[in-house]
Design a protein around this motif. Sequence first.
Motif, PDB file in Angstrom:
ATOM      1  N   THR A  85       0.700  -1.517  -0.308  1.00 32.47           N
ATOM      2  CA  THR A  85      -0.066   0.081  -0.002  1.00 32.47           C
ATOM      3  C   THR A  85       0.613   1.171   0.026  1.00 32.47           C
ATOM      4  O   THR A  85       0.515   2.699  -0.603  1.00 32.47           O
ATOM      5  CB  THR A  85      -0.699   0.563   1.265  1.00 32.47           C
ATOM      6  N   ARG A  86       2.328   1.120   0.485  1.00 32.25           N
ATOM      7  CA  ARG A  86       3.177   2.533   0.069  1.00 32.25           C
ATOM      8  C   ARG A  86       4.800   1.875   0.536  1.00 32.25           C
ATOM      9  O   ARG A  86       4.759   0.899   1.210  1.00 32.25           O
ATOM     10  CB  ARG A  86       3.125   3.015   1.536  1.00 32.25           C
ATOM     11  N   THR A  87       5.103   2.315  -0.418  1.00 24.74           N
ATOM     12  CA  THR A  87       6.682   2.177  -0.461  1.00 24.74           C
ATOM     13  C   THR A  87       7.469   2.610  -0.027  1.00 24.74           C
ATOM     14  O   THR A  87       9.370   2.539  -0.194  1.00 24.74           O
ATOM     15  CB  THR A  87       7.066   1.569  -2.288  1.00 24.74           C
ATOM     16  N   SER A  88       7.629   3.994   0.341  1.00 25.09           N
ATOM     17  CA  SER A  88       8.084   5.297   0.622  1.00 25.09           C
ATOM     18  C   SER A  88       7.379   6.246   2.087  1.00 25.09           C
ATOM     19  O   SER A  88       6.361   5.672   2.340  1.00 25.09           O
ATOM     20  CB  SER A  88       8.118   6.268  -0.314  1.00 25.09           C
ATOM     21  N   ASP A  89       7.505   6.657   2.389  1.00 27.27           N
ATOM     22  CA  ASP A  89       7.264   7.334   3.511  1.00 27.27           C
ATOM     23  C   ASP A  89       6.110   8.776   3.040  1.00 27.27           C
ATOM     24  O   ASP A  89       6.459   9.947   3.313  1.00 27.27           O
ATOM     25  CB  ASP A  89       8.541   8.798   4.251  1.00 27.27           C
ATOM     26  N   ARG A  90       5.168   7.633   2.743  1.00 20.49           N
ATOM     27  CA  ARG A  90       3.548   8.972   2.143  1.00 20.49           C
ATOM     28  C   ARG A  90       3.146   7.893   2.543  1.00 20.49           C
ATOM     29  O   ARG A  90       2.343   6.854   2.804  1.00 20.49           O
ATOM     30  CB  ARG A  90       3.909   9.218   0.704  1.00 20.49           C
ATOM     31  N   ALA A  91       1.237   8.258   3.064  1.00 23.30           N
ATOM     32  CA  ALA A  91       0.204   8.109   2.797  1.00 23.30           C
ATOM     33  C   ALA A  91      -0.180   7.387   1.520  1.00 23.30           C
ATOM     34  O   ALA A  91       0.343   8.494   1.130  1.00 23.30           O
ATOM     35  CB  ALA A  91      -0.540   8.927   3.469  1.00 23.30           C
ATOM     36  N   PRO A  92      -1.141   6.502   1.470  1.00 28.19           N
ATOM     37  CA  PRO A  92      -0.951   6.028   0.533  1.00 28.19           C
ATOM     38  C   PRO A  92      -2.638   6.818  -0.161  1.00 28.19           C
ATOM     39  O   PRO A  92      -3.032   6.960  -1.590  1.00 28.19           O
ATOM     40  CB  PRO A  92      -1.738   4.409   0.497  1.00 28.19           C
ATOM     41  N   SER A  93      -3.184   7.231   0.893  1.00 28.32           N
ATOM     42  CA  SER A  93      -4.566   7.850   0.070  1.00 28.32           C
ATOM     43  C   SER A  93      -4.160   9.435   0.243  1.00 28.32           C
ATOM     44  O   SER A  93      -2.821  10.109   0.089  1.00 28.32           O
ATOM     45  CB  SER A  93      -5.450   8.672   1.228  1.00 28.32           C
ATOM     46  N   ALA A  94      -4.344  10.375  -0.979  1.00 29.50           N
ATOM     47  CA  ALA A  94      -4.099  11.755  -1.528  1.00 29.50           C
ATOM     48  C   ALA A  94      -4.904  12.855  -0.210  1.00 29.50           C
ATOM     49  O   ALA A  94      -5.798  12.235   0.092  1.00 29.50           O
ATOM     50  CB  ALA A  94      -5.345  11.785  -2.939  1.00 29.50           C
ATOM     51  N   PRO A  95      -4.081  13.654  -0.470  1.00 31.50           N
ATOM     52  CA  PRO A  95      -3.872  14.452   0.677  1.00 31.50           C
ATOM     53  C   PRO A  95      -6.001  15.600   0.403  1.00 31.50           C
ATOM     54  O   PRO A  95      -5.589  15.477  -0.891  1.00 31.50           O
ATOM     55  CB  PRO A  95      -2.788  16.098   0.088  1.00 31.50           C
ATOM     56  N   PRO A  96      -6.133  16.000   1.210  1.00 33.19           N
ATOM     57  CA  PRO A  96      -5.543  16.310   2.729  1.00 33.19           C
ATOM     58  C   PRO A  96      -5.841  14.900   3.678  1.00 33.19           C
ATOM     59  O   PRO A  96      -6.407  14.252   3.181  1.00 33.19           O
ATOM     60  CB  PRO A  96      -5.938  17.170   3.242  1.00 33.19           C
ATOM     61  N   PHE A  97      -5.057  14.564   4.337  1.00 34.82           N
ATOM     62  CA  PHE A  97      -5.186  13.218   4.883  1.00 34.82           C
ATOM     63  C   PHE A  97      -5.704  13.091   6.258  1.00 34.82           C
ATOM     64  O   PHE A  97      -6.342  13.977   6.759  1.00 34.82           O
ATOM     65  CB  PHE A  97      -3.699  13.112   6.033  1.00 34.82           C
TER      66      PHE A  97
END
Length: 223
Positions: A85-97
């Motif tokens: 669901t993620r491979t880096s330091d970011r939330a998978p859903s689009a902002p705003p969180f």
Amino acid sequence: MNVAHKISGWLAIVGLLGAFLITCYQLPVSPAITPTPIVVIDPGHGGQDPGAIGAQGVYEKNINLSIGLLLSTLLRQRQIHVYMTRTSDRAPSAPPFHNVRDLRYRAYLARQWHATIFVSIHTNAEPSGIAQGPIVYYASGSVSSWELASQVSNALARVTGKVITPRPIRQLVLQEVGVPAINVEVGFLTHSLDTSRLINSQYQSQLAAAIAEGIMQYLNRGQ
């Protein structure tokens, strides 16, 4: 030749022709093909959502991602299809969180990828600082999720030496994926020994290997 003999002759010819066609044109029967399992790995939190923060300033989101990436590599080496669901330091859903929207999006991804199983990776925390060790939670009411959790929990116990029975939980992301789903809490950032282990790359590798072993035991059950 009477009519009965003519009919009998024609029936014989038709029978021979049918047998010939079946022999020549019958398609070979293919063996049953078992689809390759699809494992969705969900490193919890990410981006502006750090998750738990340890006393040493350790962010849960980083531990989750590191172990999730190690796990994905191990499973791919075993010819398992893996999505993260993620491979880096970011939330998978689009902002705003937003926490609920992010969890629903993770479940949505798993359904879109036709997951066979869903494995979320998290790191625990609690105020007393006493609790220690990995705990595997499973989607409440799902026997298959319990079976998966049991296999992973048993494998983790061989690494940590600490046996903790899997626990049911009504967690949004686990309930919405629609397949056997577990949340592996790999340890407590509020426990000094757990924290010192969790920031160690070798220990992270051991945890990932144990989770992979449990997953494979579950996928290969009955074979």
